[in-house]
Design a protein around this motif. Structure first.
Motif, mmCIF file in Angstrom:
data_model
loop_
_atom_site.group_PDB
_atom_site.id
_atom_site.type_symbol
_atom_site.label_atom_id
_atom_site.label_comp_id
_atom_site.label_asym_id
_atom_site.label_seq_id
_atom_site.Cartn_x
_atom_site.Cartn_y
_atom_site.Cartn_z
ATOM 1 N N GLU A 55 40.844 -13.271 10.646
ATOM 2 C CA GLU A 55 42.245 -13.596 10.912
ATOM 3 C C GLU A 55 42.671 -14.878 10.217
ATOM 4 O O GLU A 55 43.872 -15.154 10.084
ATOM 5 C CB GLU A 55 42.489 -13.726 12.418
ATOM 6 C CG GLU A 55 41.731 -14.836 13.107
ATOM 7 C CD GLU A 55 40.332 -14.402 13.530
ATOM 8 O OE1 GLU A 55 39.664 -15.185 14.225
ATOM 9 O OE2 GLU A 55 39.909 -13.280 13.169
ATOM 10 N N ASP A 56 41.706 -15.692 9.728
ATOM 11 C CA ASP A 56 42.059 -16.903 8.986
ATOM 12 C C ASP A 56 42.884 -16.576 7.750
ATOM 13 O O ASP A 56 43.734 -17.364 7.333
ATOM 14 C CB ASP A 56 40.796 -17.661 8.565
ATOM 15 C CG ASP A 56 40.098 -18.326 9.751
ATOM 16 O OD1 ASP A 56 40.775 -18.557 10.768
ATOM 17 O OD2 ASP A 56 38.897 -18.599 9.642
ATOM 18 N N THR A 57 42.620 -15.416 7.134
ATOM 19 C CA THR A 57 43.366 -15.018 5.950
ATOM 20 C C THR A 57 44.842 -14.841 6.281
ATOM 21 O O THR A 57 45.724 -15.249 5.520
ATOM 22 C CB THR A 57 42.805 -13.708 5.371
ATOM 23 O OG1 THR A 57 41.396 -13.831 5.235
ATOM 24 C CG2 THR A 57 43.413 -13.421 4.015
ATOM 25 N N ASP A 58 45.126 -14.223 7.430
ATOM 26 C CA ASP A 58 46.511 -14.062 7.849
ATOM 27 C C ASP A 58 47.158 -15.424 8.095
ATOM 28 O O ASP A 58 48.338 -15.616 7.797
ATOM 29 C CB ASP A 58 46.580 -13.218 9.119
ATOM 30 C CG ASP A 58 46.217 -11.765 8.876
ATOM 31 O OD1 ASP A 58 46.500 -11.271 7.767
ATOM 32 O OD2 ASP A 58 45.656 -11.131 9.775
ATOM 33 N N HIS A 59 46.381 -16.369 8.625
ATOM 34 C CA HIS A 59 46.920 -17.706 8.858
ATOM 35 C C HIS A 59 47.274 -18.374 7.531
ATOM 36 O O HIS A 59 48.322 -19.037 7.415
ATOM 37 C CB HIS A 59 45.904 -18.551 9.624
ATOM 38 C CG HIS A 59 46.362 -19.950 9.906
ATOM 39 N ND1 HIS A 59 47.521 -20.229 10.599
ATOM 40 C CD2 HIS A 59 45.817 -21.155 9.568
ATOM 41 C CE1 HIS A 59 47.677 -21.541 10.694
ATOM 42 N NE2 HIS A 59 46.654 -22.123 10.072
ATOM 43 N N ILE A 60 46.419 -18.195 6.525
ATOM 44 C CA ILE A 60 46.703 -18.762 5.205
ATOM 45 C C ILE A 60 47.984 -18.155 4.635
ATOM 46 O O ILE A 60 48.848 -18.866 4.097
ATOM 47 C CB ILE A 60 45.520 -18.523 4.253
ATOM 48 C CG1 ILE A 60 44.321 -19.369 4.696
ATOM 49 C CG2 ILE A 60 45.897 -18.861 2.814
ATOM 50 C CD1 ILE A 60 43.045 -19.042 3.955
ATOM 51 N N ALA A 61 48.130 -16.831 4.768
ATOM 52 C CA ALA A 61 49.341 -16.170 4.277
ATOM 53 C C ALA A 61 50.577 -16.717 4.977
ATOM 54 O O ALA A 61 51.632 -16.902 4.351
ATOM 55 C CB ALA A 61 49.237 -14.666 4.476
ATOM 56 N N THR A 62 50.450 -16.998 6.278
ATOM 57 C CA THR A 62 51.575 -17.558 7.027
ATOM 58 C C THR A 62 51.931 -18.953 6.517
ATOM 59 O O THR A 62 53.114 -19.296 6.362
ATOM 60 C CB THR A 62 51.233 -17.625 8.529
ATOM 61 O OG1 THR A 62 50.981 -16.305 9.008
ATOM 62 C CG2 THR A 62 52.376 -18.236 9.322
ATOM 63 N N LEU A 63 50.899 -19.775 6.219
ATOM 64 C CA LEU A 63 51.144 -21.116 5.691
ATOM 65 C C LEU A 63 51.887 -21.059 4.360
ATOM 66 O O LEU A 63 52.844 -21.808 4.136
ATOM 67 C CB LEU A 63 49.815 -21.862 5.511
ATOM 68 C CG LEU A 63 49.099 -22.326 6.776
ATOM 69 C CD1 LEU A 63 47.720 -22.887 6.428
ATOM 70 C CD2 LEU A 63 49.920 -23.381 7.510
ATOM 71 N N TYR A 64 51.450 -20.172 3.480
ATOM 72 C CA TYR A 64 52.122 -20.047 2.188
ATOM 73 C C TYR A 64 53.555 -19.554 2.359
ATOM 74 O O TYR A 64 54.477 -20.026 1.685
ATOM 75 C CB TYR A 64 51.343 -19.111 1.273
ATOM 76 C CG TYR A 64 50.266 -19.793 0.456
ATOM 77 C CD1 TYR A 64 50.586 -20.464 -0.719
ATOM 78 C CD2 TYR A 64 48.938 -19.775 0.850
ATOM 79 C CE1 TYR A 64 49.611 -21.082 -1.477
ATOM 80 C CE2 TYR A 64 47.947 -20.394 0.103
ATOM 81 C CZ TYR A 64 48.294 -21.056 -1.059
ATOM 82 O OH TYR A 64 47.323 -21.691 -1.802
ATOM 83 N N ALA A 65 53.761 -18.601 3.254
ATOM 84 C CA ALA A 65 55.108 -18.078 3.483
ATOM 85 C C ALA A 65 56.037 -19.177 3.980
ATOM 86 O O ALA A 65 57.205 -19.272 3.549
ATOM 87 C CB ALA A 65 55.064 -16.921 4.477
ATOM 88 N N ARG A 66 55.551 -20.018 4.874
ATOM 89 C CA ARG A 66 56.369 -21.118 5.392
ATOM 90 C C ARG A 66 56.727 -22.113 4.302
ATOM 91 O O ARG A 66 57.737 -22.812 4.384
ATOM 92 C CB ARG A 66 55.619 -21.831 6.514
ATOM 93 C CG ARG A 66 55.539 -21.027 7.816
ATOM 94 C CD ARG A 66 54.687 -21.751 8.836
ATOM 95 N NE ARG A 66 54.580 -20.994 10.082
ATOM 96 C CZ ARG A 66 53.728 -21.282 11.055
ATOM 97 N NH1 ARG A 66 52.898 -22.312 10.923
ATOM 98 N NH2 ARG A 66 53.700 -20.549 12.163
ATOM 99 N N SER A 67 55.881 -22.196 3.267
ATOM 100 C CA SER A 67 56.148 -23.125 2.161
ATOM 101 C C SER A 67 57.065 -22.504 1.109
ATOM 102 O O SER A 67 57.338 -23.124 0.086
ATOM 103 C CB SER A 67 54.831 -23.552 1.510
ATOM 104 O OG SER A 67 54.286 -22.505 0.722
#
Length: 268
Positions: free
Chosen positions: A200-212
């Motif tokens: 699930e860390d991968t999904d968290h990374i995708a969320t971080l990039y999306a927020r940026s």
């Protein structure tokens, strides 16, 4: 590594994280700013192997370019090329054949600026300021056409680019346009992040990039393989980056749980 300074060309947006500059930070480069380093550190807190993955991707690029030059290719288009760093495509290809021609394409102002500086005095390489999502415009750009002869085989490189191209931007359409334009015997090389085999860390990374402001599309291996379309994969197919024709002479990079997929296809 902290940036050598925080100077920025006029008009450059340094208030928002930038994918090319974040990647530069992962590789230990100096062409990044505090906002990029902060974003990178957030990502690395969830996925500490990201810098190693960036190095694996760079090593994959080197092996691909050397293989394609050995296969007779003398023209390269590096799409979404990012910031120049050690082991750029023209350095690898022209080390083998000084007359190999390389066109870099990127929409990032800083990447284009630094690439132009790096390429001063090199008549066989140039950079085009364009958005790869408009592939027809890219492939018909005057500066690209000046160096690239589409009646001869060309290698089109998409390294760590397509996972920042959402389905709404039609990555398959981009590759179809490439396939329509290049000659038989041309190659397409892709490296792509994926959720396959990750946590699930991968999904968290995708969320971080999306927020940026940099949304990601983490496709499955089968979805990535389908992108090759009219470029049938050559051996060993679509594999983990470190498994694509490993070179015992390349310095070893510590193994990671996940490195993403890489593959090379050839138009028949």
């Amino acid at each position: 590594m902290e940036s050598w300074n925080d100077w920025a060309p006029d008009g450059l947006d340094t208030d928002r994280p930038n994918v090319a500059r974040i990647y530069d930070y992962y590789l230990g480069g100096s062409h990044n700013y505090p906002v990029d380093r902060e974003m990178a550190r957030h990502v690395m807190a969830s996925f500490p192997d990201v810098p190693t993955m960036a190095r694996l991707n760079r090593a994959f690029l080197e092996r691909v370019v050397r293989h394609l030059v050995a296969s007779g290719v003398r023209q390269f288009i590096d799409l979404g090329s990012g910031l120049p760093t050690a082991g750029s495509v023209h350095e690898i290809a022209q080390r083998i054949d000084p007359e190999a021609r390389v066109v870099y394409v990127d929409s990032d102002d800083m990447a284009v600026l630094y690439s132009r500086v790096m390429l001063v005095g090199n008549p066989h390489a140039t950079v085009v300021h364009a958005d790869v999502r408009n592939m027809r415009q890219v492939l018909h750009h005057r500066d690209l056409r000046y160096l690239i002869d589409f009646t001869e085989p060309v290698a089109v490189l998409l390294f760590s680019v397509l996972h920042f191209i959402t389905d709404d931007d039609d990555p398959q359409g981009m590759i179809t346009e490439i396939g329509k334009t290049v000659a038989s015997g041309s190659y397409l090389a892709i490296s792509h992040a994926s959720r396959d085999g990750t946590t699930e860390d991968t999904d968290h990374i995708a969320t971080l990039y999306a927020r940026s402001g940099n949304p990601m599309a983490l496709r499955s291996g089968s979805e990535i393989g389908a992108l090759f379309d009219c470029f049938p994969l050559i051996e060993p197919g679509l594999v983990a980056l470190e498994d694509w024709r490993p070179d015992p002479e390349q310095p070893p990079i510590p193994a990671v749980v996940y490195s993403g997929y890489g593959g090379v296809g050839r138009k028949m």
